[in-house]
Write a protein that holds these residues in place. Sequence first.
Motif, PDB file in Angstrom:
ATOM      1  N   ALA A 107       4.020   3.170  -1.798  1.00  0.00           N
ATOM      2  CA  ALA A 107       3.107   4.183  -1.265  1.00  0.00           C
ATOM      3  C   ALA A 107       1.645   3.798  -1.436  1.00  0.00           C
ATOM      4  O   ALA A 107       0.803   4.186  -0.625  1.00  0.00           O
ATOM      5  CB  ALA A 107       3.371   5.530  -1.935  1.00  0.00           C
ATOM      6  N   VAL A 108       1.330   3.027  -2.487  1.00  0.00           N
ATOM      7  CA  VAL A 108      -0.069   2.712  -2.747  1.00  0.00           C
ATOM      8  C   VAL A 108      -0.439   1.292  -2.322  1.00  0.00           C
ATOM      9  O   VAL A 108      -1.486   0.771  -2.712  1.00  0.00           O
ATOM     10  CB  VAL A 108      -0.432   2.925  -4.241  1.00  0.00           C
ATOM     11  N   GLY A 109       0.383   0.654  -1.508  1.00  0.00           N
ATOM     12  CA  GLY A 109       0.002  -0.630  -0.932  1.00  0.00           C
ATOM     13  C   GLY A 109      -1.182  -0.456  -0.001  1.00  0.00           C
ATOM     14  O   GLY A 109      -1.308   0.567   0.686  1.00  0.00           O
ATOM     15  N   ASP A 110      -2.072  -1.441   0.035  1.00  0.00           N
ATOM     16  CA  ASP A 110      -3.252  -1.343   0.897  1.00  0.00           C
ATOM     17  C   ASP A 110      -2.881  -1.133   2.363  1.00  0.00           C
ATOM     18  O   ASP A 110      -3.521  -0.365   3.078  1.00  0.00           O
ATOM     19  CB  ASP A 110      -4.094  -2.628   0.782  1.00  0.00           C
ATOM     20  N   PHE A 139      -8.170  -5.884   1.852  1.00  0.00           N
ATOM     21  CA  PHE A 139      -7.215  -5.501   0.803  1.00  0.00           C
ATOM     22  C   PHE A 139      -7.794  -5.802  -0.581  1.00  0.00           C
ATOM     23  O   PHE A 139      -8.376  -6.869  -0.807  1.00  0.00           O
ATOM     24  CB  PHE A 139      -5.903  -6.273   0.960  1.00  0.00           C
ATOM     25  N   THR A 140      -7.585  -4.877  -1.511  1.00  0.00           N
ATOM     26  CA  THR A 140      -8.033  -5.073  -2.893  1.00  0.00           C
ATOM     27  C   THR A 140      -6.895  -4.912  -3.900  1.00  0.00           C
ATOM     28  O   THR A 140      -7.046  -5.273  -5.067  1.00  0.00           O
ATOM     29  CB  THR A 140      -9.148  -4.080  -3.260  1.00  0.00           C
ATOM     30  N   HIS A 141      -5.771  -4.352  -3.474  1.00  0.00           N
ATOM     31  CA  HIS A 141      -4.661  -4.079  -4.395  1.00  0.00           C
ATOM     32  C   HIS A 141      -3.350  -4.745  -3.987  1.00  0.00           C
ATOM     33  O   HIS A 141      -2.417  -4.788  -4.770  1.00  0.00           O
ATOM     34  CB  HIS A 141      -4.432  -2.567  -4.534  1.00  0.00           C
ATOM     35  N   GLY A 142      -3.265  -5.230  -2.744  1.00  0.00           N
ATOM     36  CA  GLY A 142      -2.040  -5.865  -2.287  1.00  0.00           C
ATOM     37  C   GLY A 142      -1.234  -4.976  -1.363  1.00  0.00           C
ATOM     38  O   GLY A 142      -1.375  -3.752  -1.355  1.00  0.00           O
ATOM     39  N   THR A 143      -0.384  -5.605  -0.562  1.00  0.00           N
ATOM     40  CA  THR A 143       0.468  -4.854   0.358  1.00  0.00           C
ATOM     41  C   THR A 143       1.594  -4.154  -0.396  1.00  0.00           C
ATOM     42  O   THR A 143       1.882  -4.473  -1.556  1.00  0.00           O
ATOM     43  CB  THR A 143       1.095  -5.786   1.403  1.00  0.00           C
TER      44      THR A 143
END
Length: 286
Positions: free
Chosen positions: A236-239, A255-259
Amino acid sequence: MKWLGRRESDNVEDRRTLSGGKVAVGGGIIGIIILLINTFGGQNAQQLTPILEQLQGSQTTQTESGIPLSKEDEEMGKFVRVILADNEDVWSKIFTENGEVYKNPKLVLFRDGVQTACGGASSASGPFYCPEDQKVYIDLGFFDELKSKFGAKGGDFAIAYVIAHEIGHHVQTLLGTSTKMRQAQEGKSEADANKLSVALELQADFYAGVWTNRNQKTNNVLEVGDIEEALSAANAVGDDAIQSKMQGQVVPDSFTHGTSKQRMYWFKKGYETGDIKQGNTFSEIQ
């Protein structure tokens, strides 16, 4: 997750009876969304950004809210203390095995807003770690939004995963990884700097998986569906998931957190191996 009757950490600061009023967002889900939208630009971004920014405000001082904790609030506080205790035990052992000394972080529970050594933050920020004071900050209301707005399954182990991810950032601080990453970002283009940020976040997901593996072996706490809850939260929190939902388009360079796929992969790898030495997420961007 089986947690009742188990050790609770003394390193939790419960500030939920304090009110932070309107404070500046210090990071997390909504902050990330605003950053991504501003990076993407366009008419839709111009329409949406002011709405999200209403969640932000000016920094202020916390005061007594006068709102007592409900029984559910008290129960959630106990659960968080158990999860933090499990992280303390697992990481202390891992550090000892590798000739290092683990320093326990603090975890702060708050409502609405909070003051930190990294600045002010609102509940819209989502859970975050502040390296300046080595504390994890969480408004538990975030998990309701994770389920209702971002489609996660919810459940107690989704909360455990997020806490373990933030503790992963503390591990990175203690090991010097975070400092090295910031130094490596200097002089880089925005896209290349973002890739380093993604690697740091994915490694925190990996560490959350390592913790899950080691904690299960020690305490046998997992129940049916727990790992699925963690993976659902990671998804749910993938970029890409956030950008698709909020913008209708995906911009990989921002993107800063990853897919979603990357976040689930690295959590699973940590969970399946339980080996901290297999989490070199930075090797993928060389």
